[in-house]
Write an enzyme that holds these catalytic residues in place. Structure first.
Site, PDB file in Angstrom:
ATOM      1  CG  ASP A  73     -42.342  95.334 -29.367  1.00 59.83           C
ATOM      2  OD1 ASP A  73     -43.543  95.390 -29.693  1.00 59.83           O
ATOM      3  OD2 ASP A  73     -41.665  94.284 -29.458  1.00 59.83           O
ATOM      4  CB  SER A  74     -46.403  98.941 -31.642  1.00 66.23           C
ATOM      5  OG  SER A  74     -46.898  99.475 -30.436  1.00 66.23           O
ATOM      6  CG  ASP A 127     -44.327  94.931 -25.689  1.00 58.81           C
ATOM      7  OD1 ASP A 127     -44.690  93.843 -25.203  1.00 58.81           O
ATOM      8  OD2 ASP A 127     -44.728  95.358 -26.787  1.00 58.81           O
ATOM      9  CD  GLU A 174     -50.604  91.638 -32.965  1.00 58.47           C
ATOM     10  OE1 GLU A 174     -49.949  91.729 -31.897  1.00 58.47           O
ATOM     11  OE2 GLU A 174     -50.407  92.363 -33.949  1.00 58.47           O
ATOM     12  CD  GLU A 225     -43.936  89.890 -29.717  1.00 58.48           C
ATOM     13  OE1 GLU A 225     -43.362  89.151 -30.553  1.00 58.48           O
ATOM     14  OE2 GLU A 225     -44.199  91.082 -29.936  1.00 58.48           O
ATOM     15  CE  LYS A 255     -47.690  93.251 -25.455  1.00 52.89           C
ATOM     16  NZ  LYS A 255     -46.901  92.591 -26.521  1.00 52.89           N
TER      17      LYS A 255
HETATM   18  O1  KIV Z   1     -46.427  96.520 -29.221  1.00 55.30           O
HETATM   19  C1  KIV Z   1     -47.662  96.622 -29.122  1.00 55.30           C
HETATM   20  O2  KIV Z   1     -48.241  97.721 -29.189  1.00 55.30           O
HETATM   21  C2  KIV Z   1     -48.428  95.407 -28.907  1.00 55.30           C
HETATM   22  C3  KIV Z   1     -49.915  95.463 -29.004  1.00 55.30           C
HETATM   23  C4  KIV Z   1     -50.379  95.728 -30.385  1.00 55.30           C
HETATM   24  C5  KIV Z   1     -50.563  94.284 -28.406  1.00 55.30           C
HETATM   25  O3  KIV Z   1     -47.853  94.383 -28.678  1.00 55.30           O
END
Ligand code: KIV
Length: 239
Positions: free
Chosen positions: A25-26, A64, A163, A96, A94
């Site tokens: 989600d970056s 994510d 992280e 959090e 993924k």
């Molecule tokens: O969103 C993302 O790219 C991430 C990584 C930096 C682990 O969560």
């Protein structure tokens, strides 16, 4: 592991031999220019995960789960995670969080959805954390992080992202867990490492200080664009 968002980049990193591509989600910050990851939607991740999947022949594709796409209710969580596997053909999701999301992880895993956990600096909690800063720096926070990591492993997570935590703590967690740890800004002692592709390539302006650049493509892009401009301006217009 590398965070990638489109088919072209996925193809290059896949060909280079990375083990896993994360549709992080970056993308909200790197691709959409937002200040944080909170605006990213399920539709954003599905669209970009489809693109990454199309560019990938070998690497594991992990998608994510964006802010509030999990945890509101187990039913909604399952449907959203299901979309990432069914529509986008990701192989894992993924999430959090630690102890608080353990029941969510347990449910998804029970339905055959592999889950990677993410603790330490969890950008979806940016307003609670008070900024993008190193986590688990006090004795109490270290104890909590170790408990979070143990809880997600117990819940069935396949791996865990650590992280921006102290390197010695990442080493301790890596020794304690049986699942692989994947570090970012957490020192060299994790089982694997993850970087955002645009940071790794030197394309981002405000990369976190811990993100190592392996190339300086920002300069190459500007030079290529300037060469194009010069050539177009030199070429006489026909007629
Ligand atoms: O969103 C993302 O790219 C991430 C990584 C930096 C682990 O969560």
């Amino acid at each position: 592991m590398v965070a990638a968002y489109d088919a072209t980049m996925a193809r290059l990193f896949d060909r280079a031999g990375v083990d896993a591509l994360l549709v992080g989600d970056s993308l909200g910050m790197v691709i959409l220019g937002a200040n944080n990851t909170l605006q990213v939607t399920m539709d954003d991740i599905v669209r970009h995960a489809k693109a990454v999947r199309r560019g990938t022949t070998r690497a594991l594709v992990v998608a994510d789960m964006p802010f509030l796409s999990y945890g509101v209710s187990l039913e909604e969580t399952v449907r959203n995670a299901g979309r990432l596997l069914q529509e986008a053909e990701a192989s894992a999701v993924k999430i959090e969080g630690g102890i608080a999301v353990a029941p969510v992880i347990e449910r998804l895993v029970s339905l055959g959805i592999p889950v990677i956990a993410h603790v330490g600096l969890t950008p979806q909690s940016i307003h609670q954390l008070g900024g993008f800063k190193r986590q688990a720096t006090t004795a109490a926070a270290r104890t909590k992080l170790i408990a979070d990591a143990a809880a997600v492993e117990k819940a069935g997570a396949s791996a865990i992202v650590l992280e921006c935590i102290p390197a010695d703590l990442a080493q301790e967690v890596t020794a304690k867990l049986t699942i692989p740890t994947i570090g970012i800004g957490s020192g060299p002692h994790c089982d694997g490492q993850v970087l955002v592709s645009y940071d790794l390539l030197g394309l981002t302006e405000n990369a976190p200080s811990f993100a190592k650049r392996y190339a300086h493509l920002d300069k190459a892009v500007i030079e290529a664009a300037q060469a194009f401009i010069r050539e177009v301006k030199r070429t006489p217009t026909p007629g």
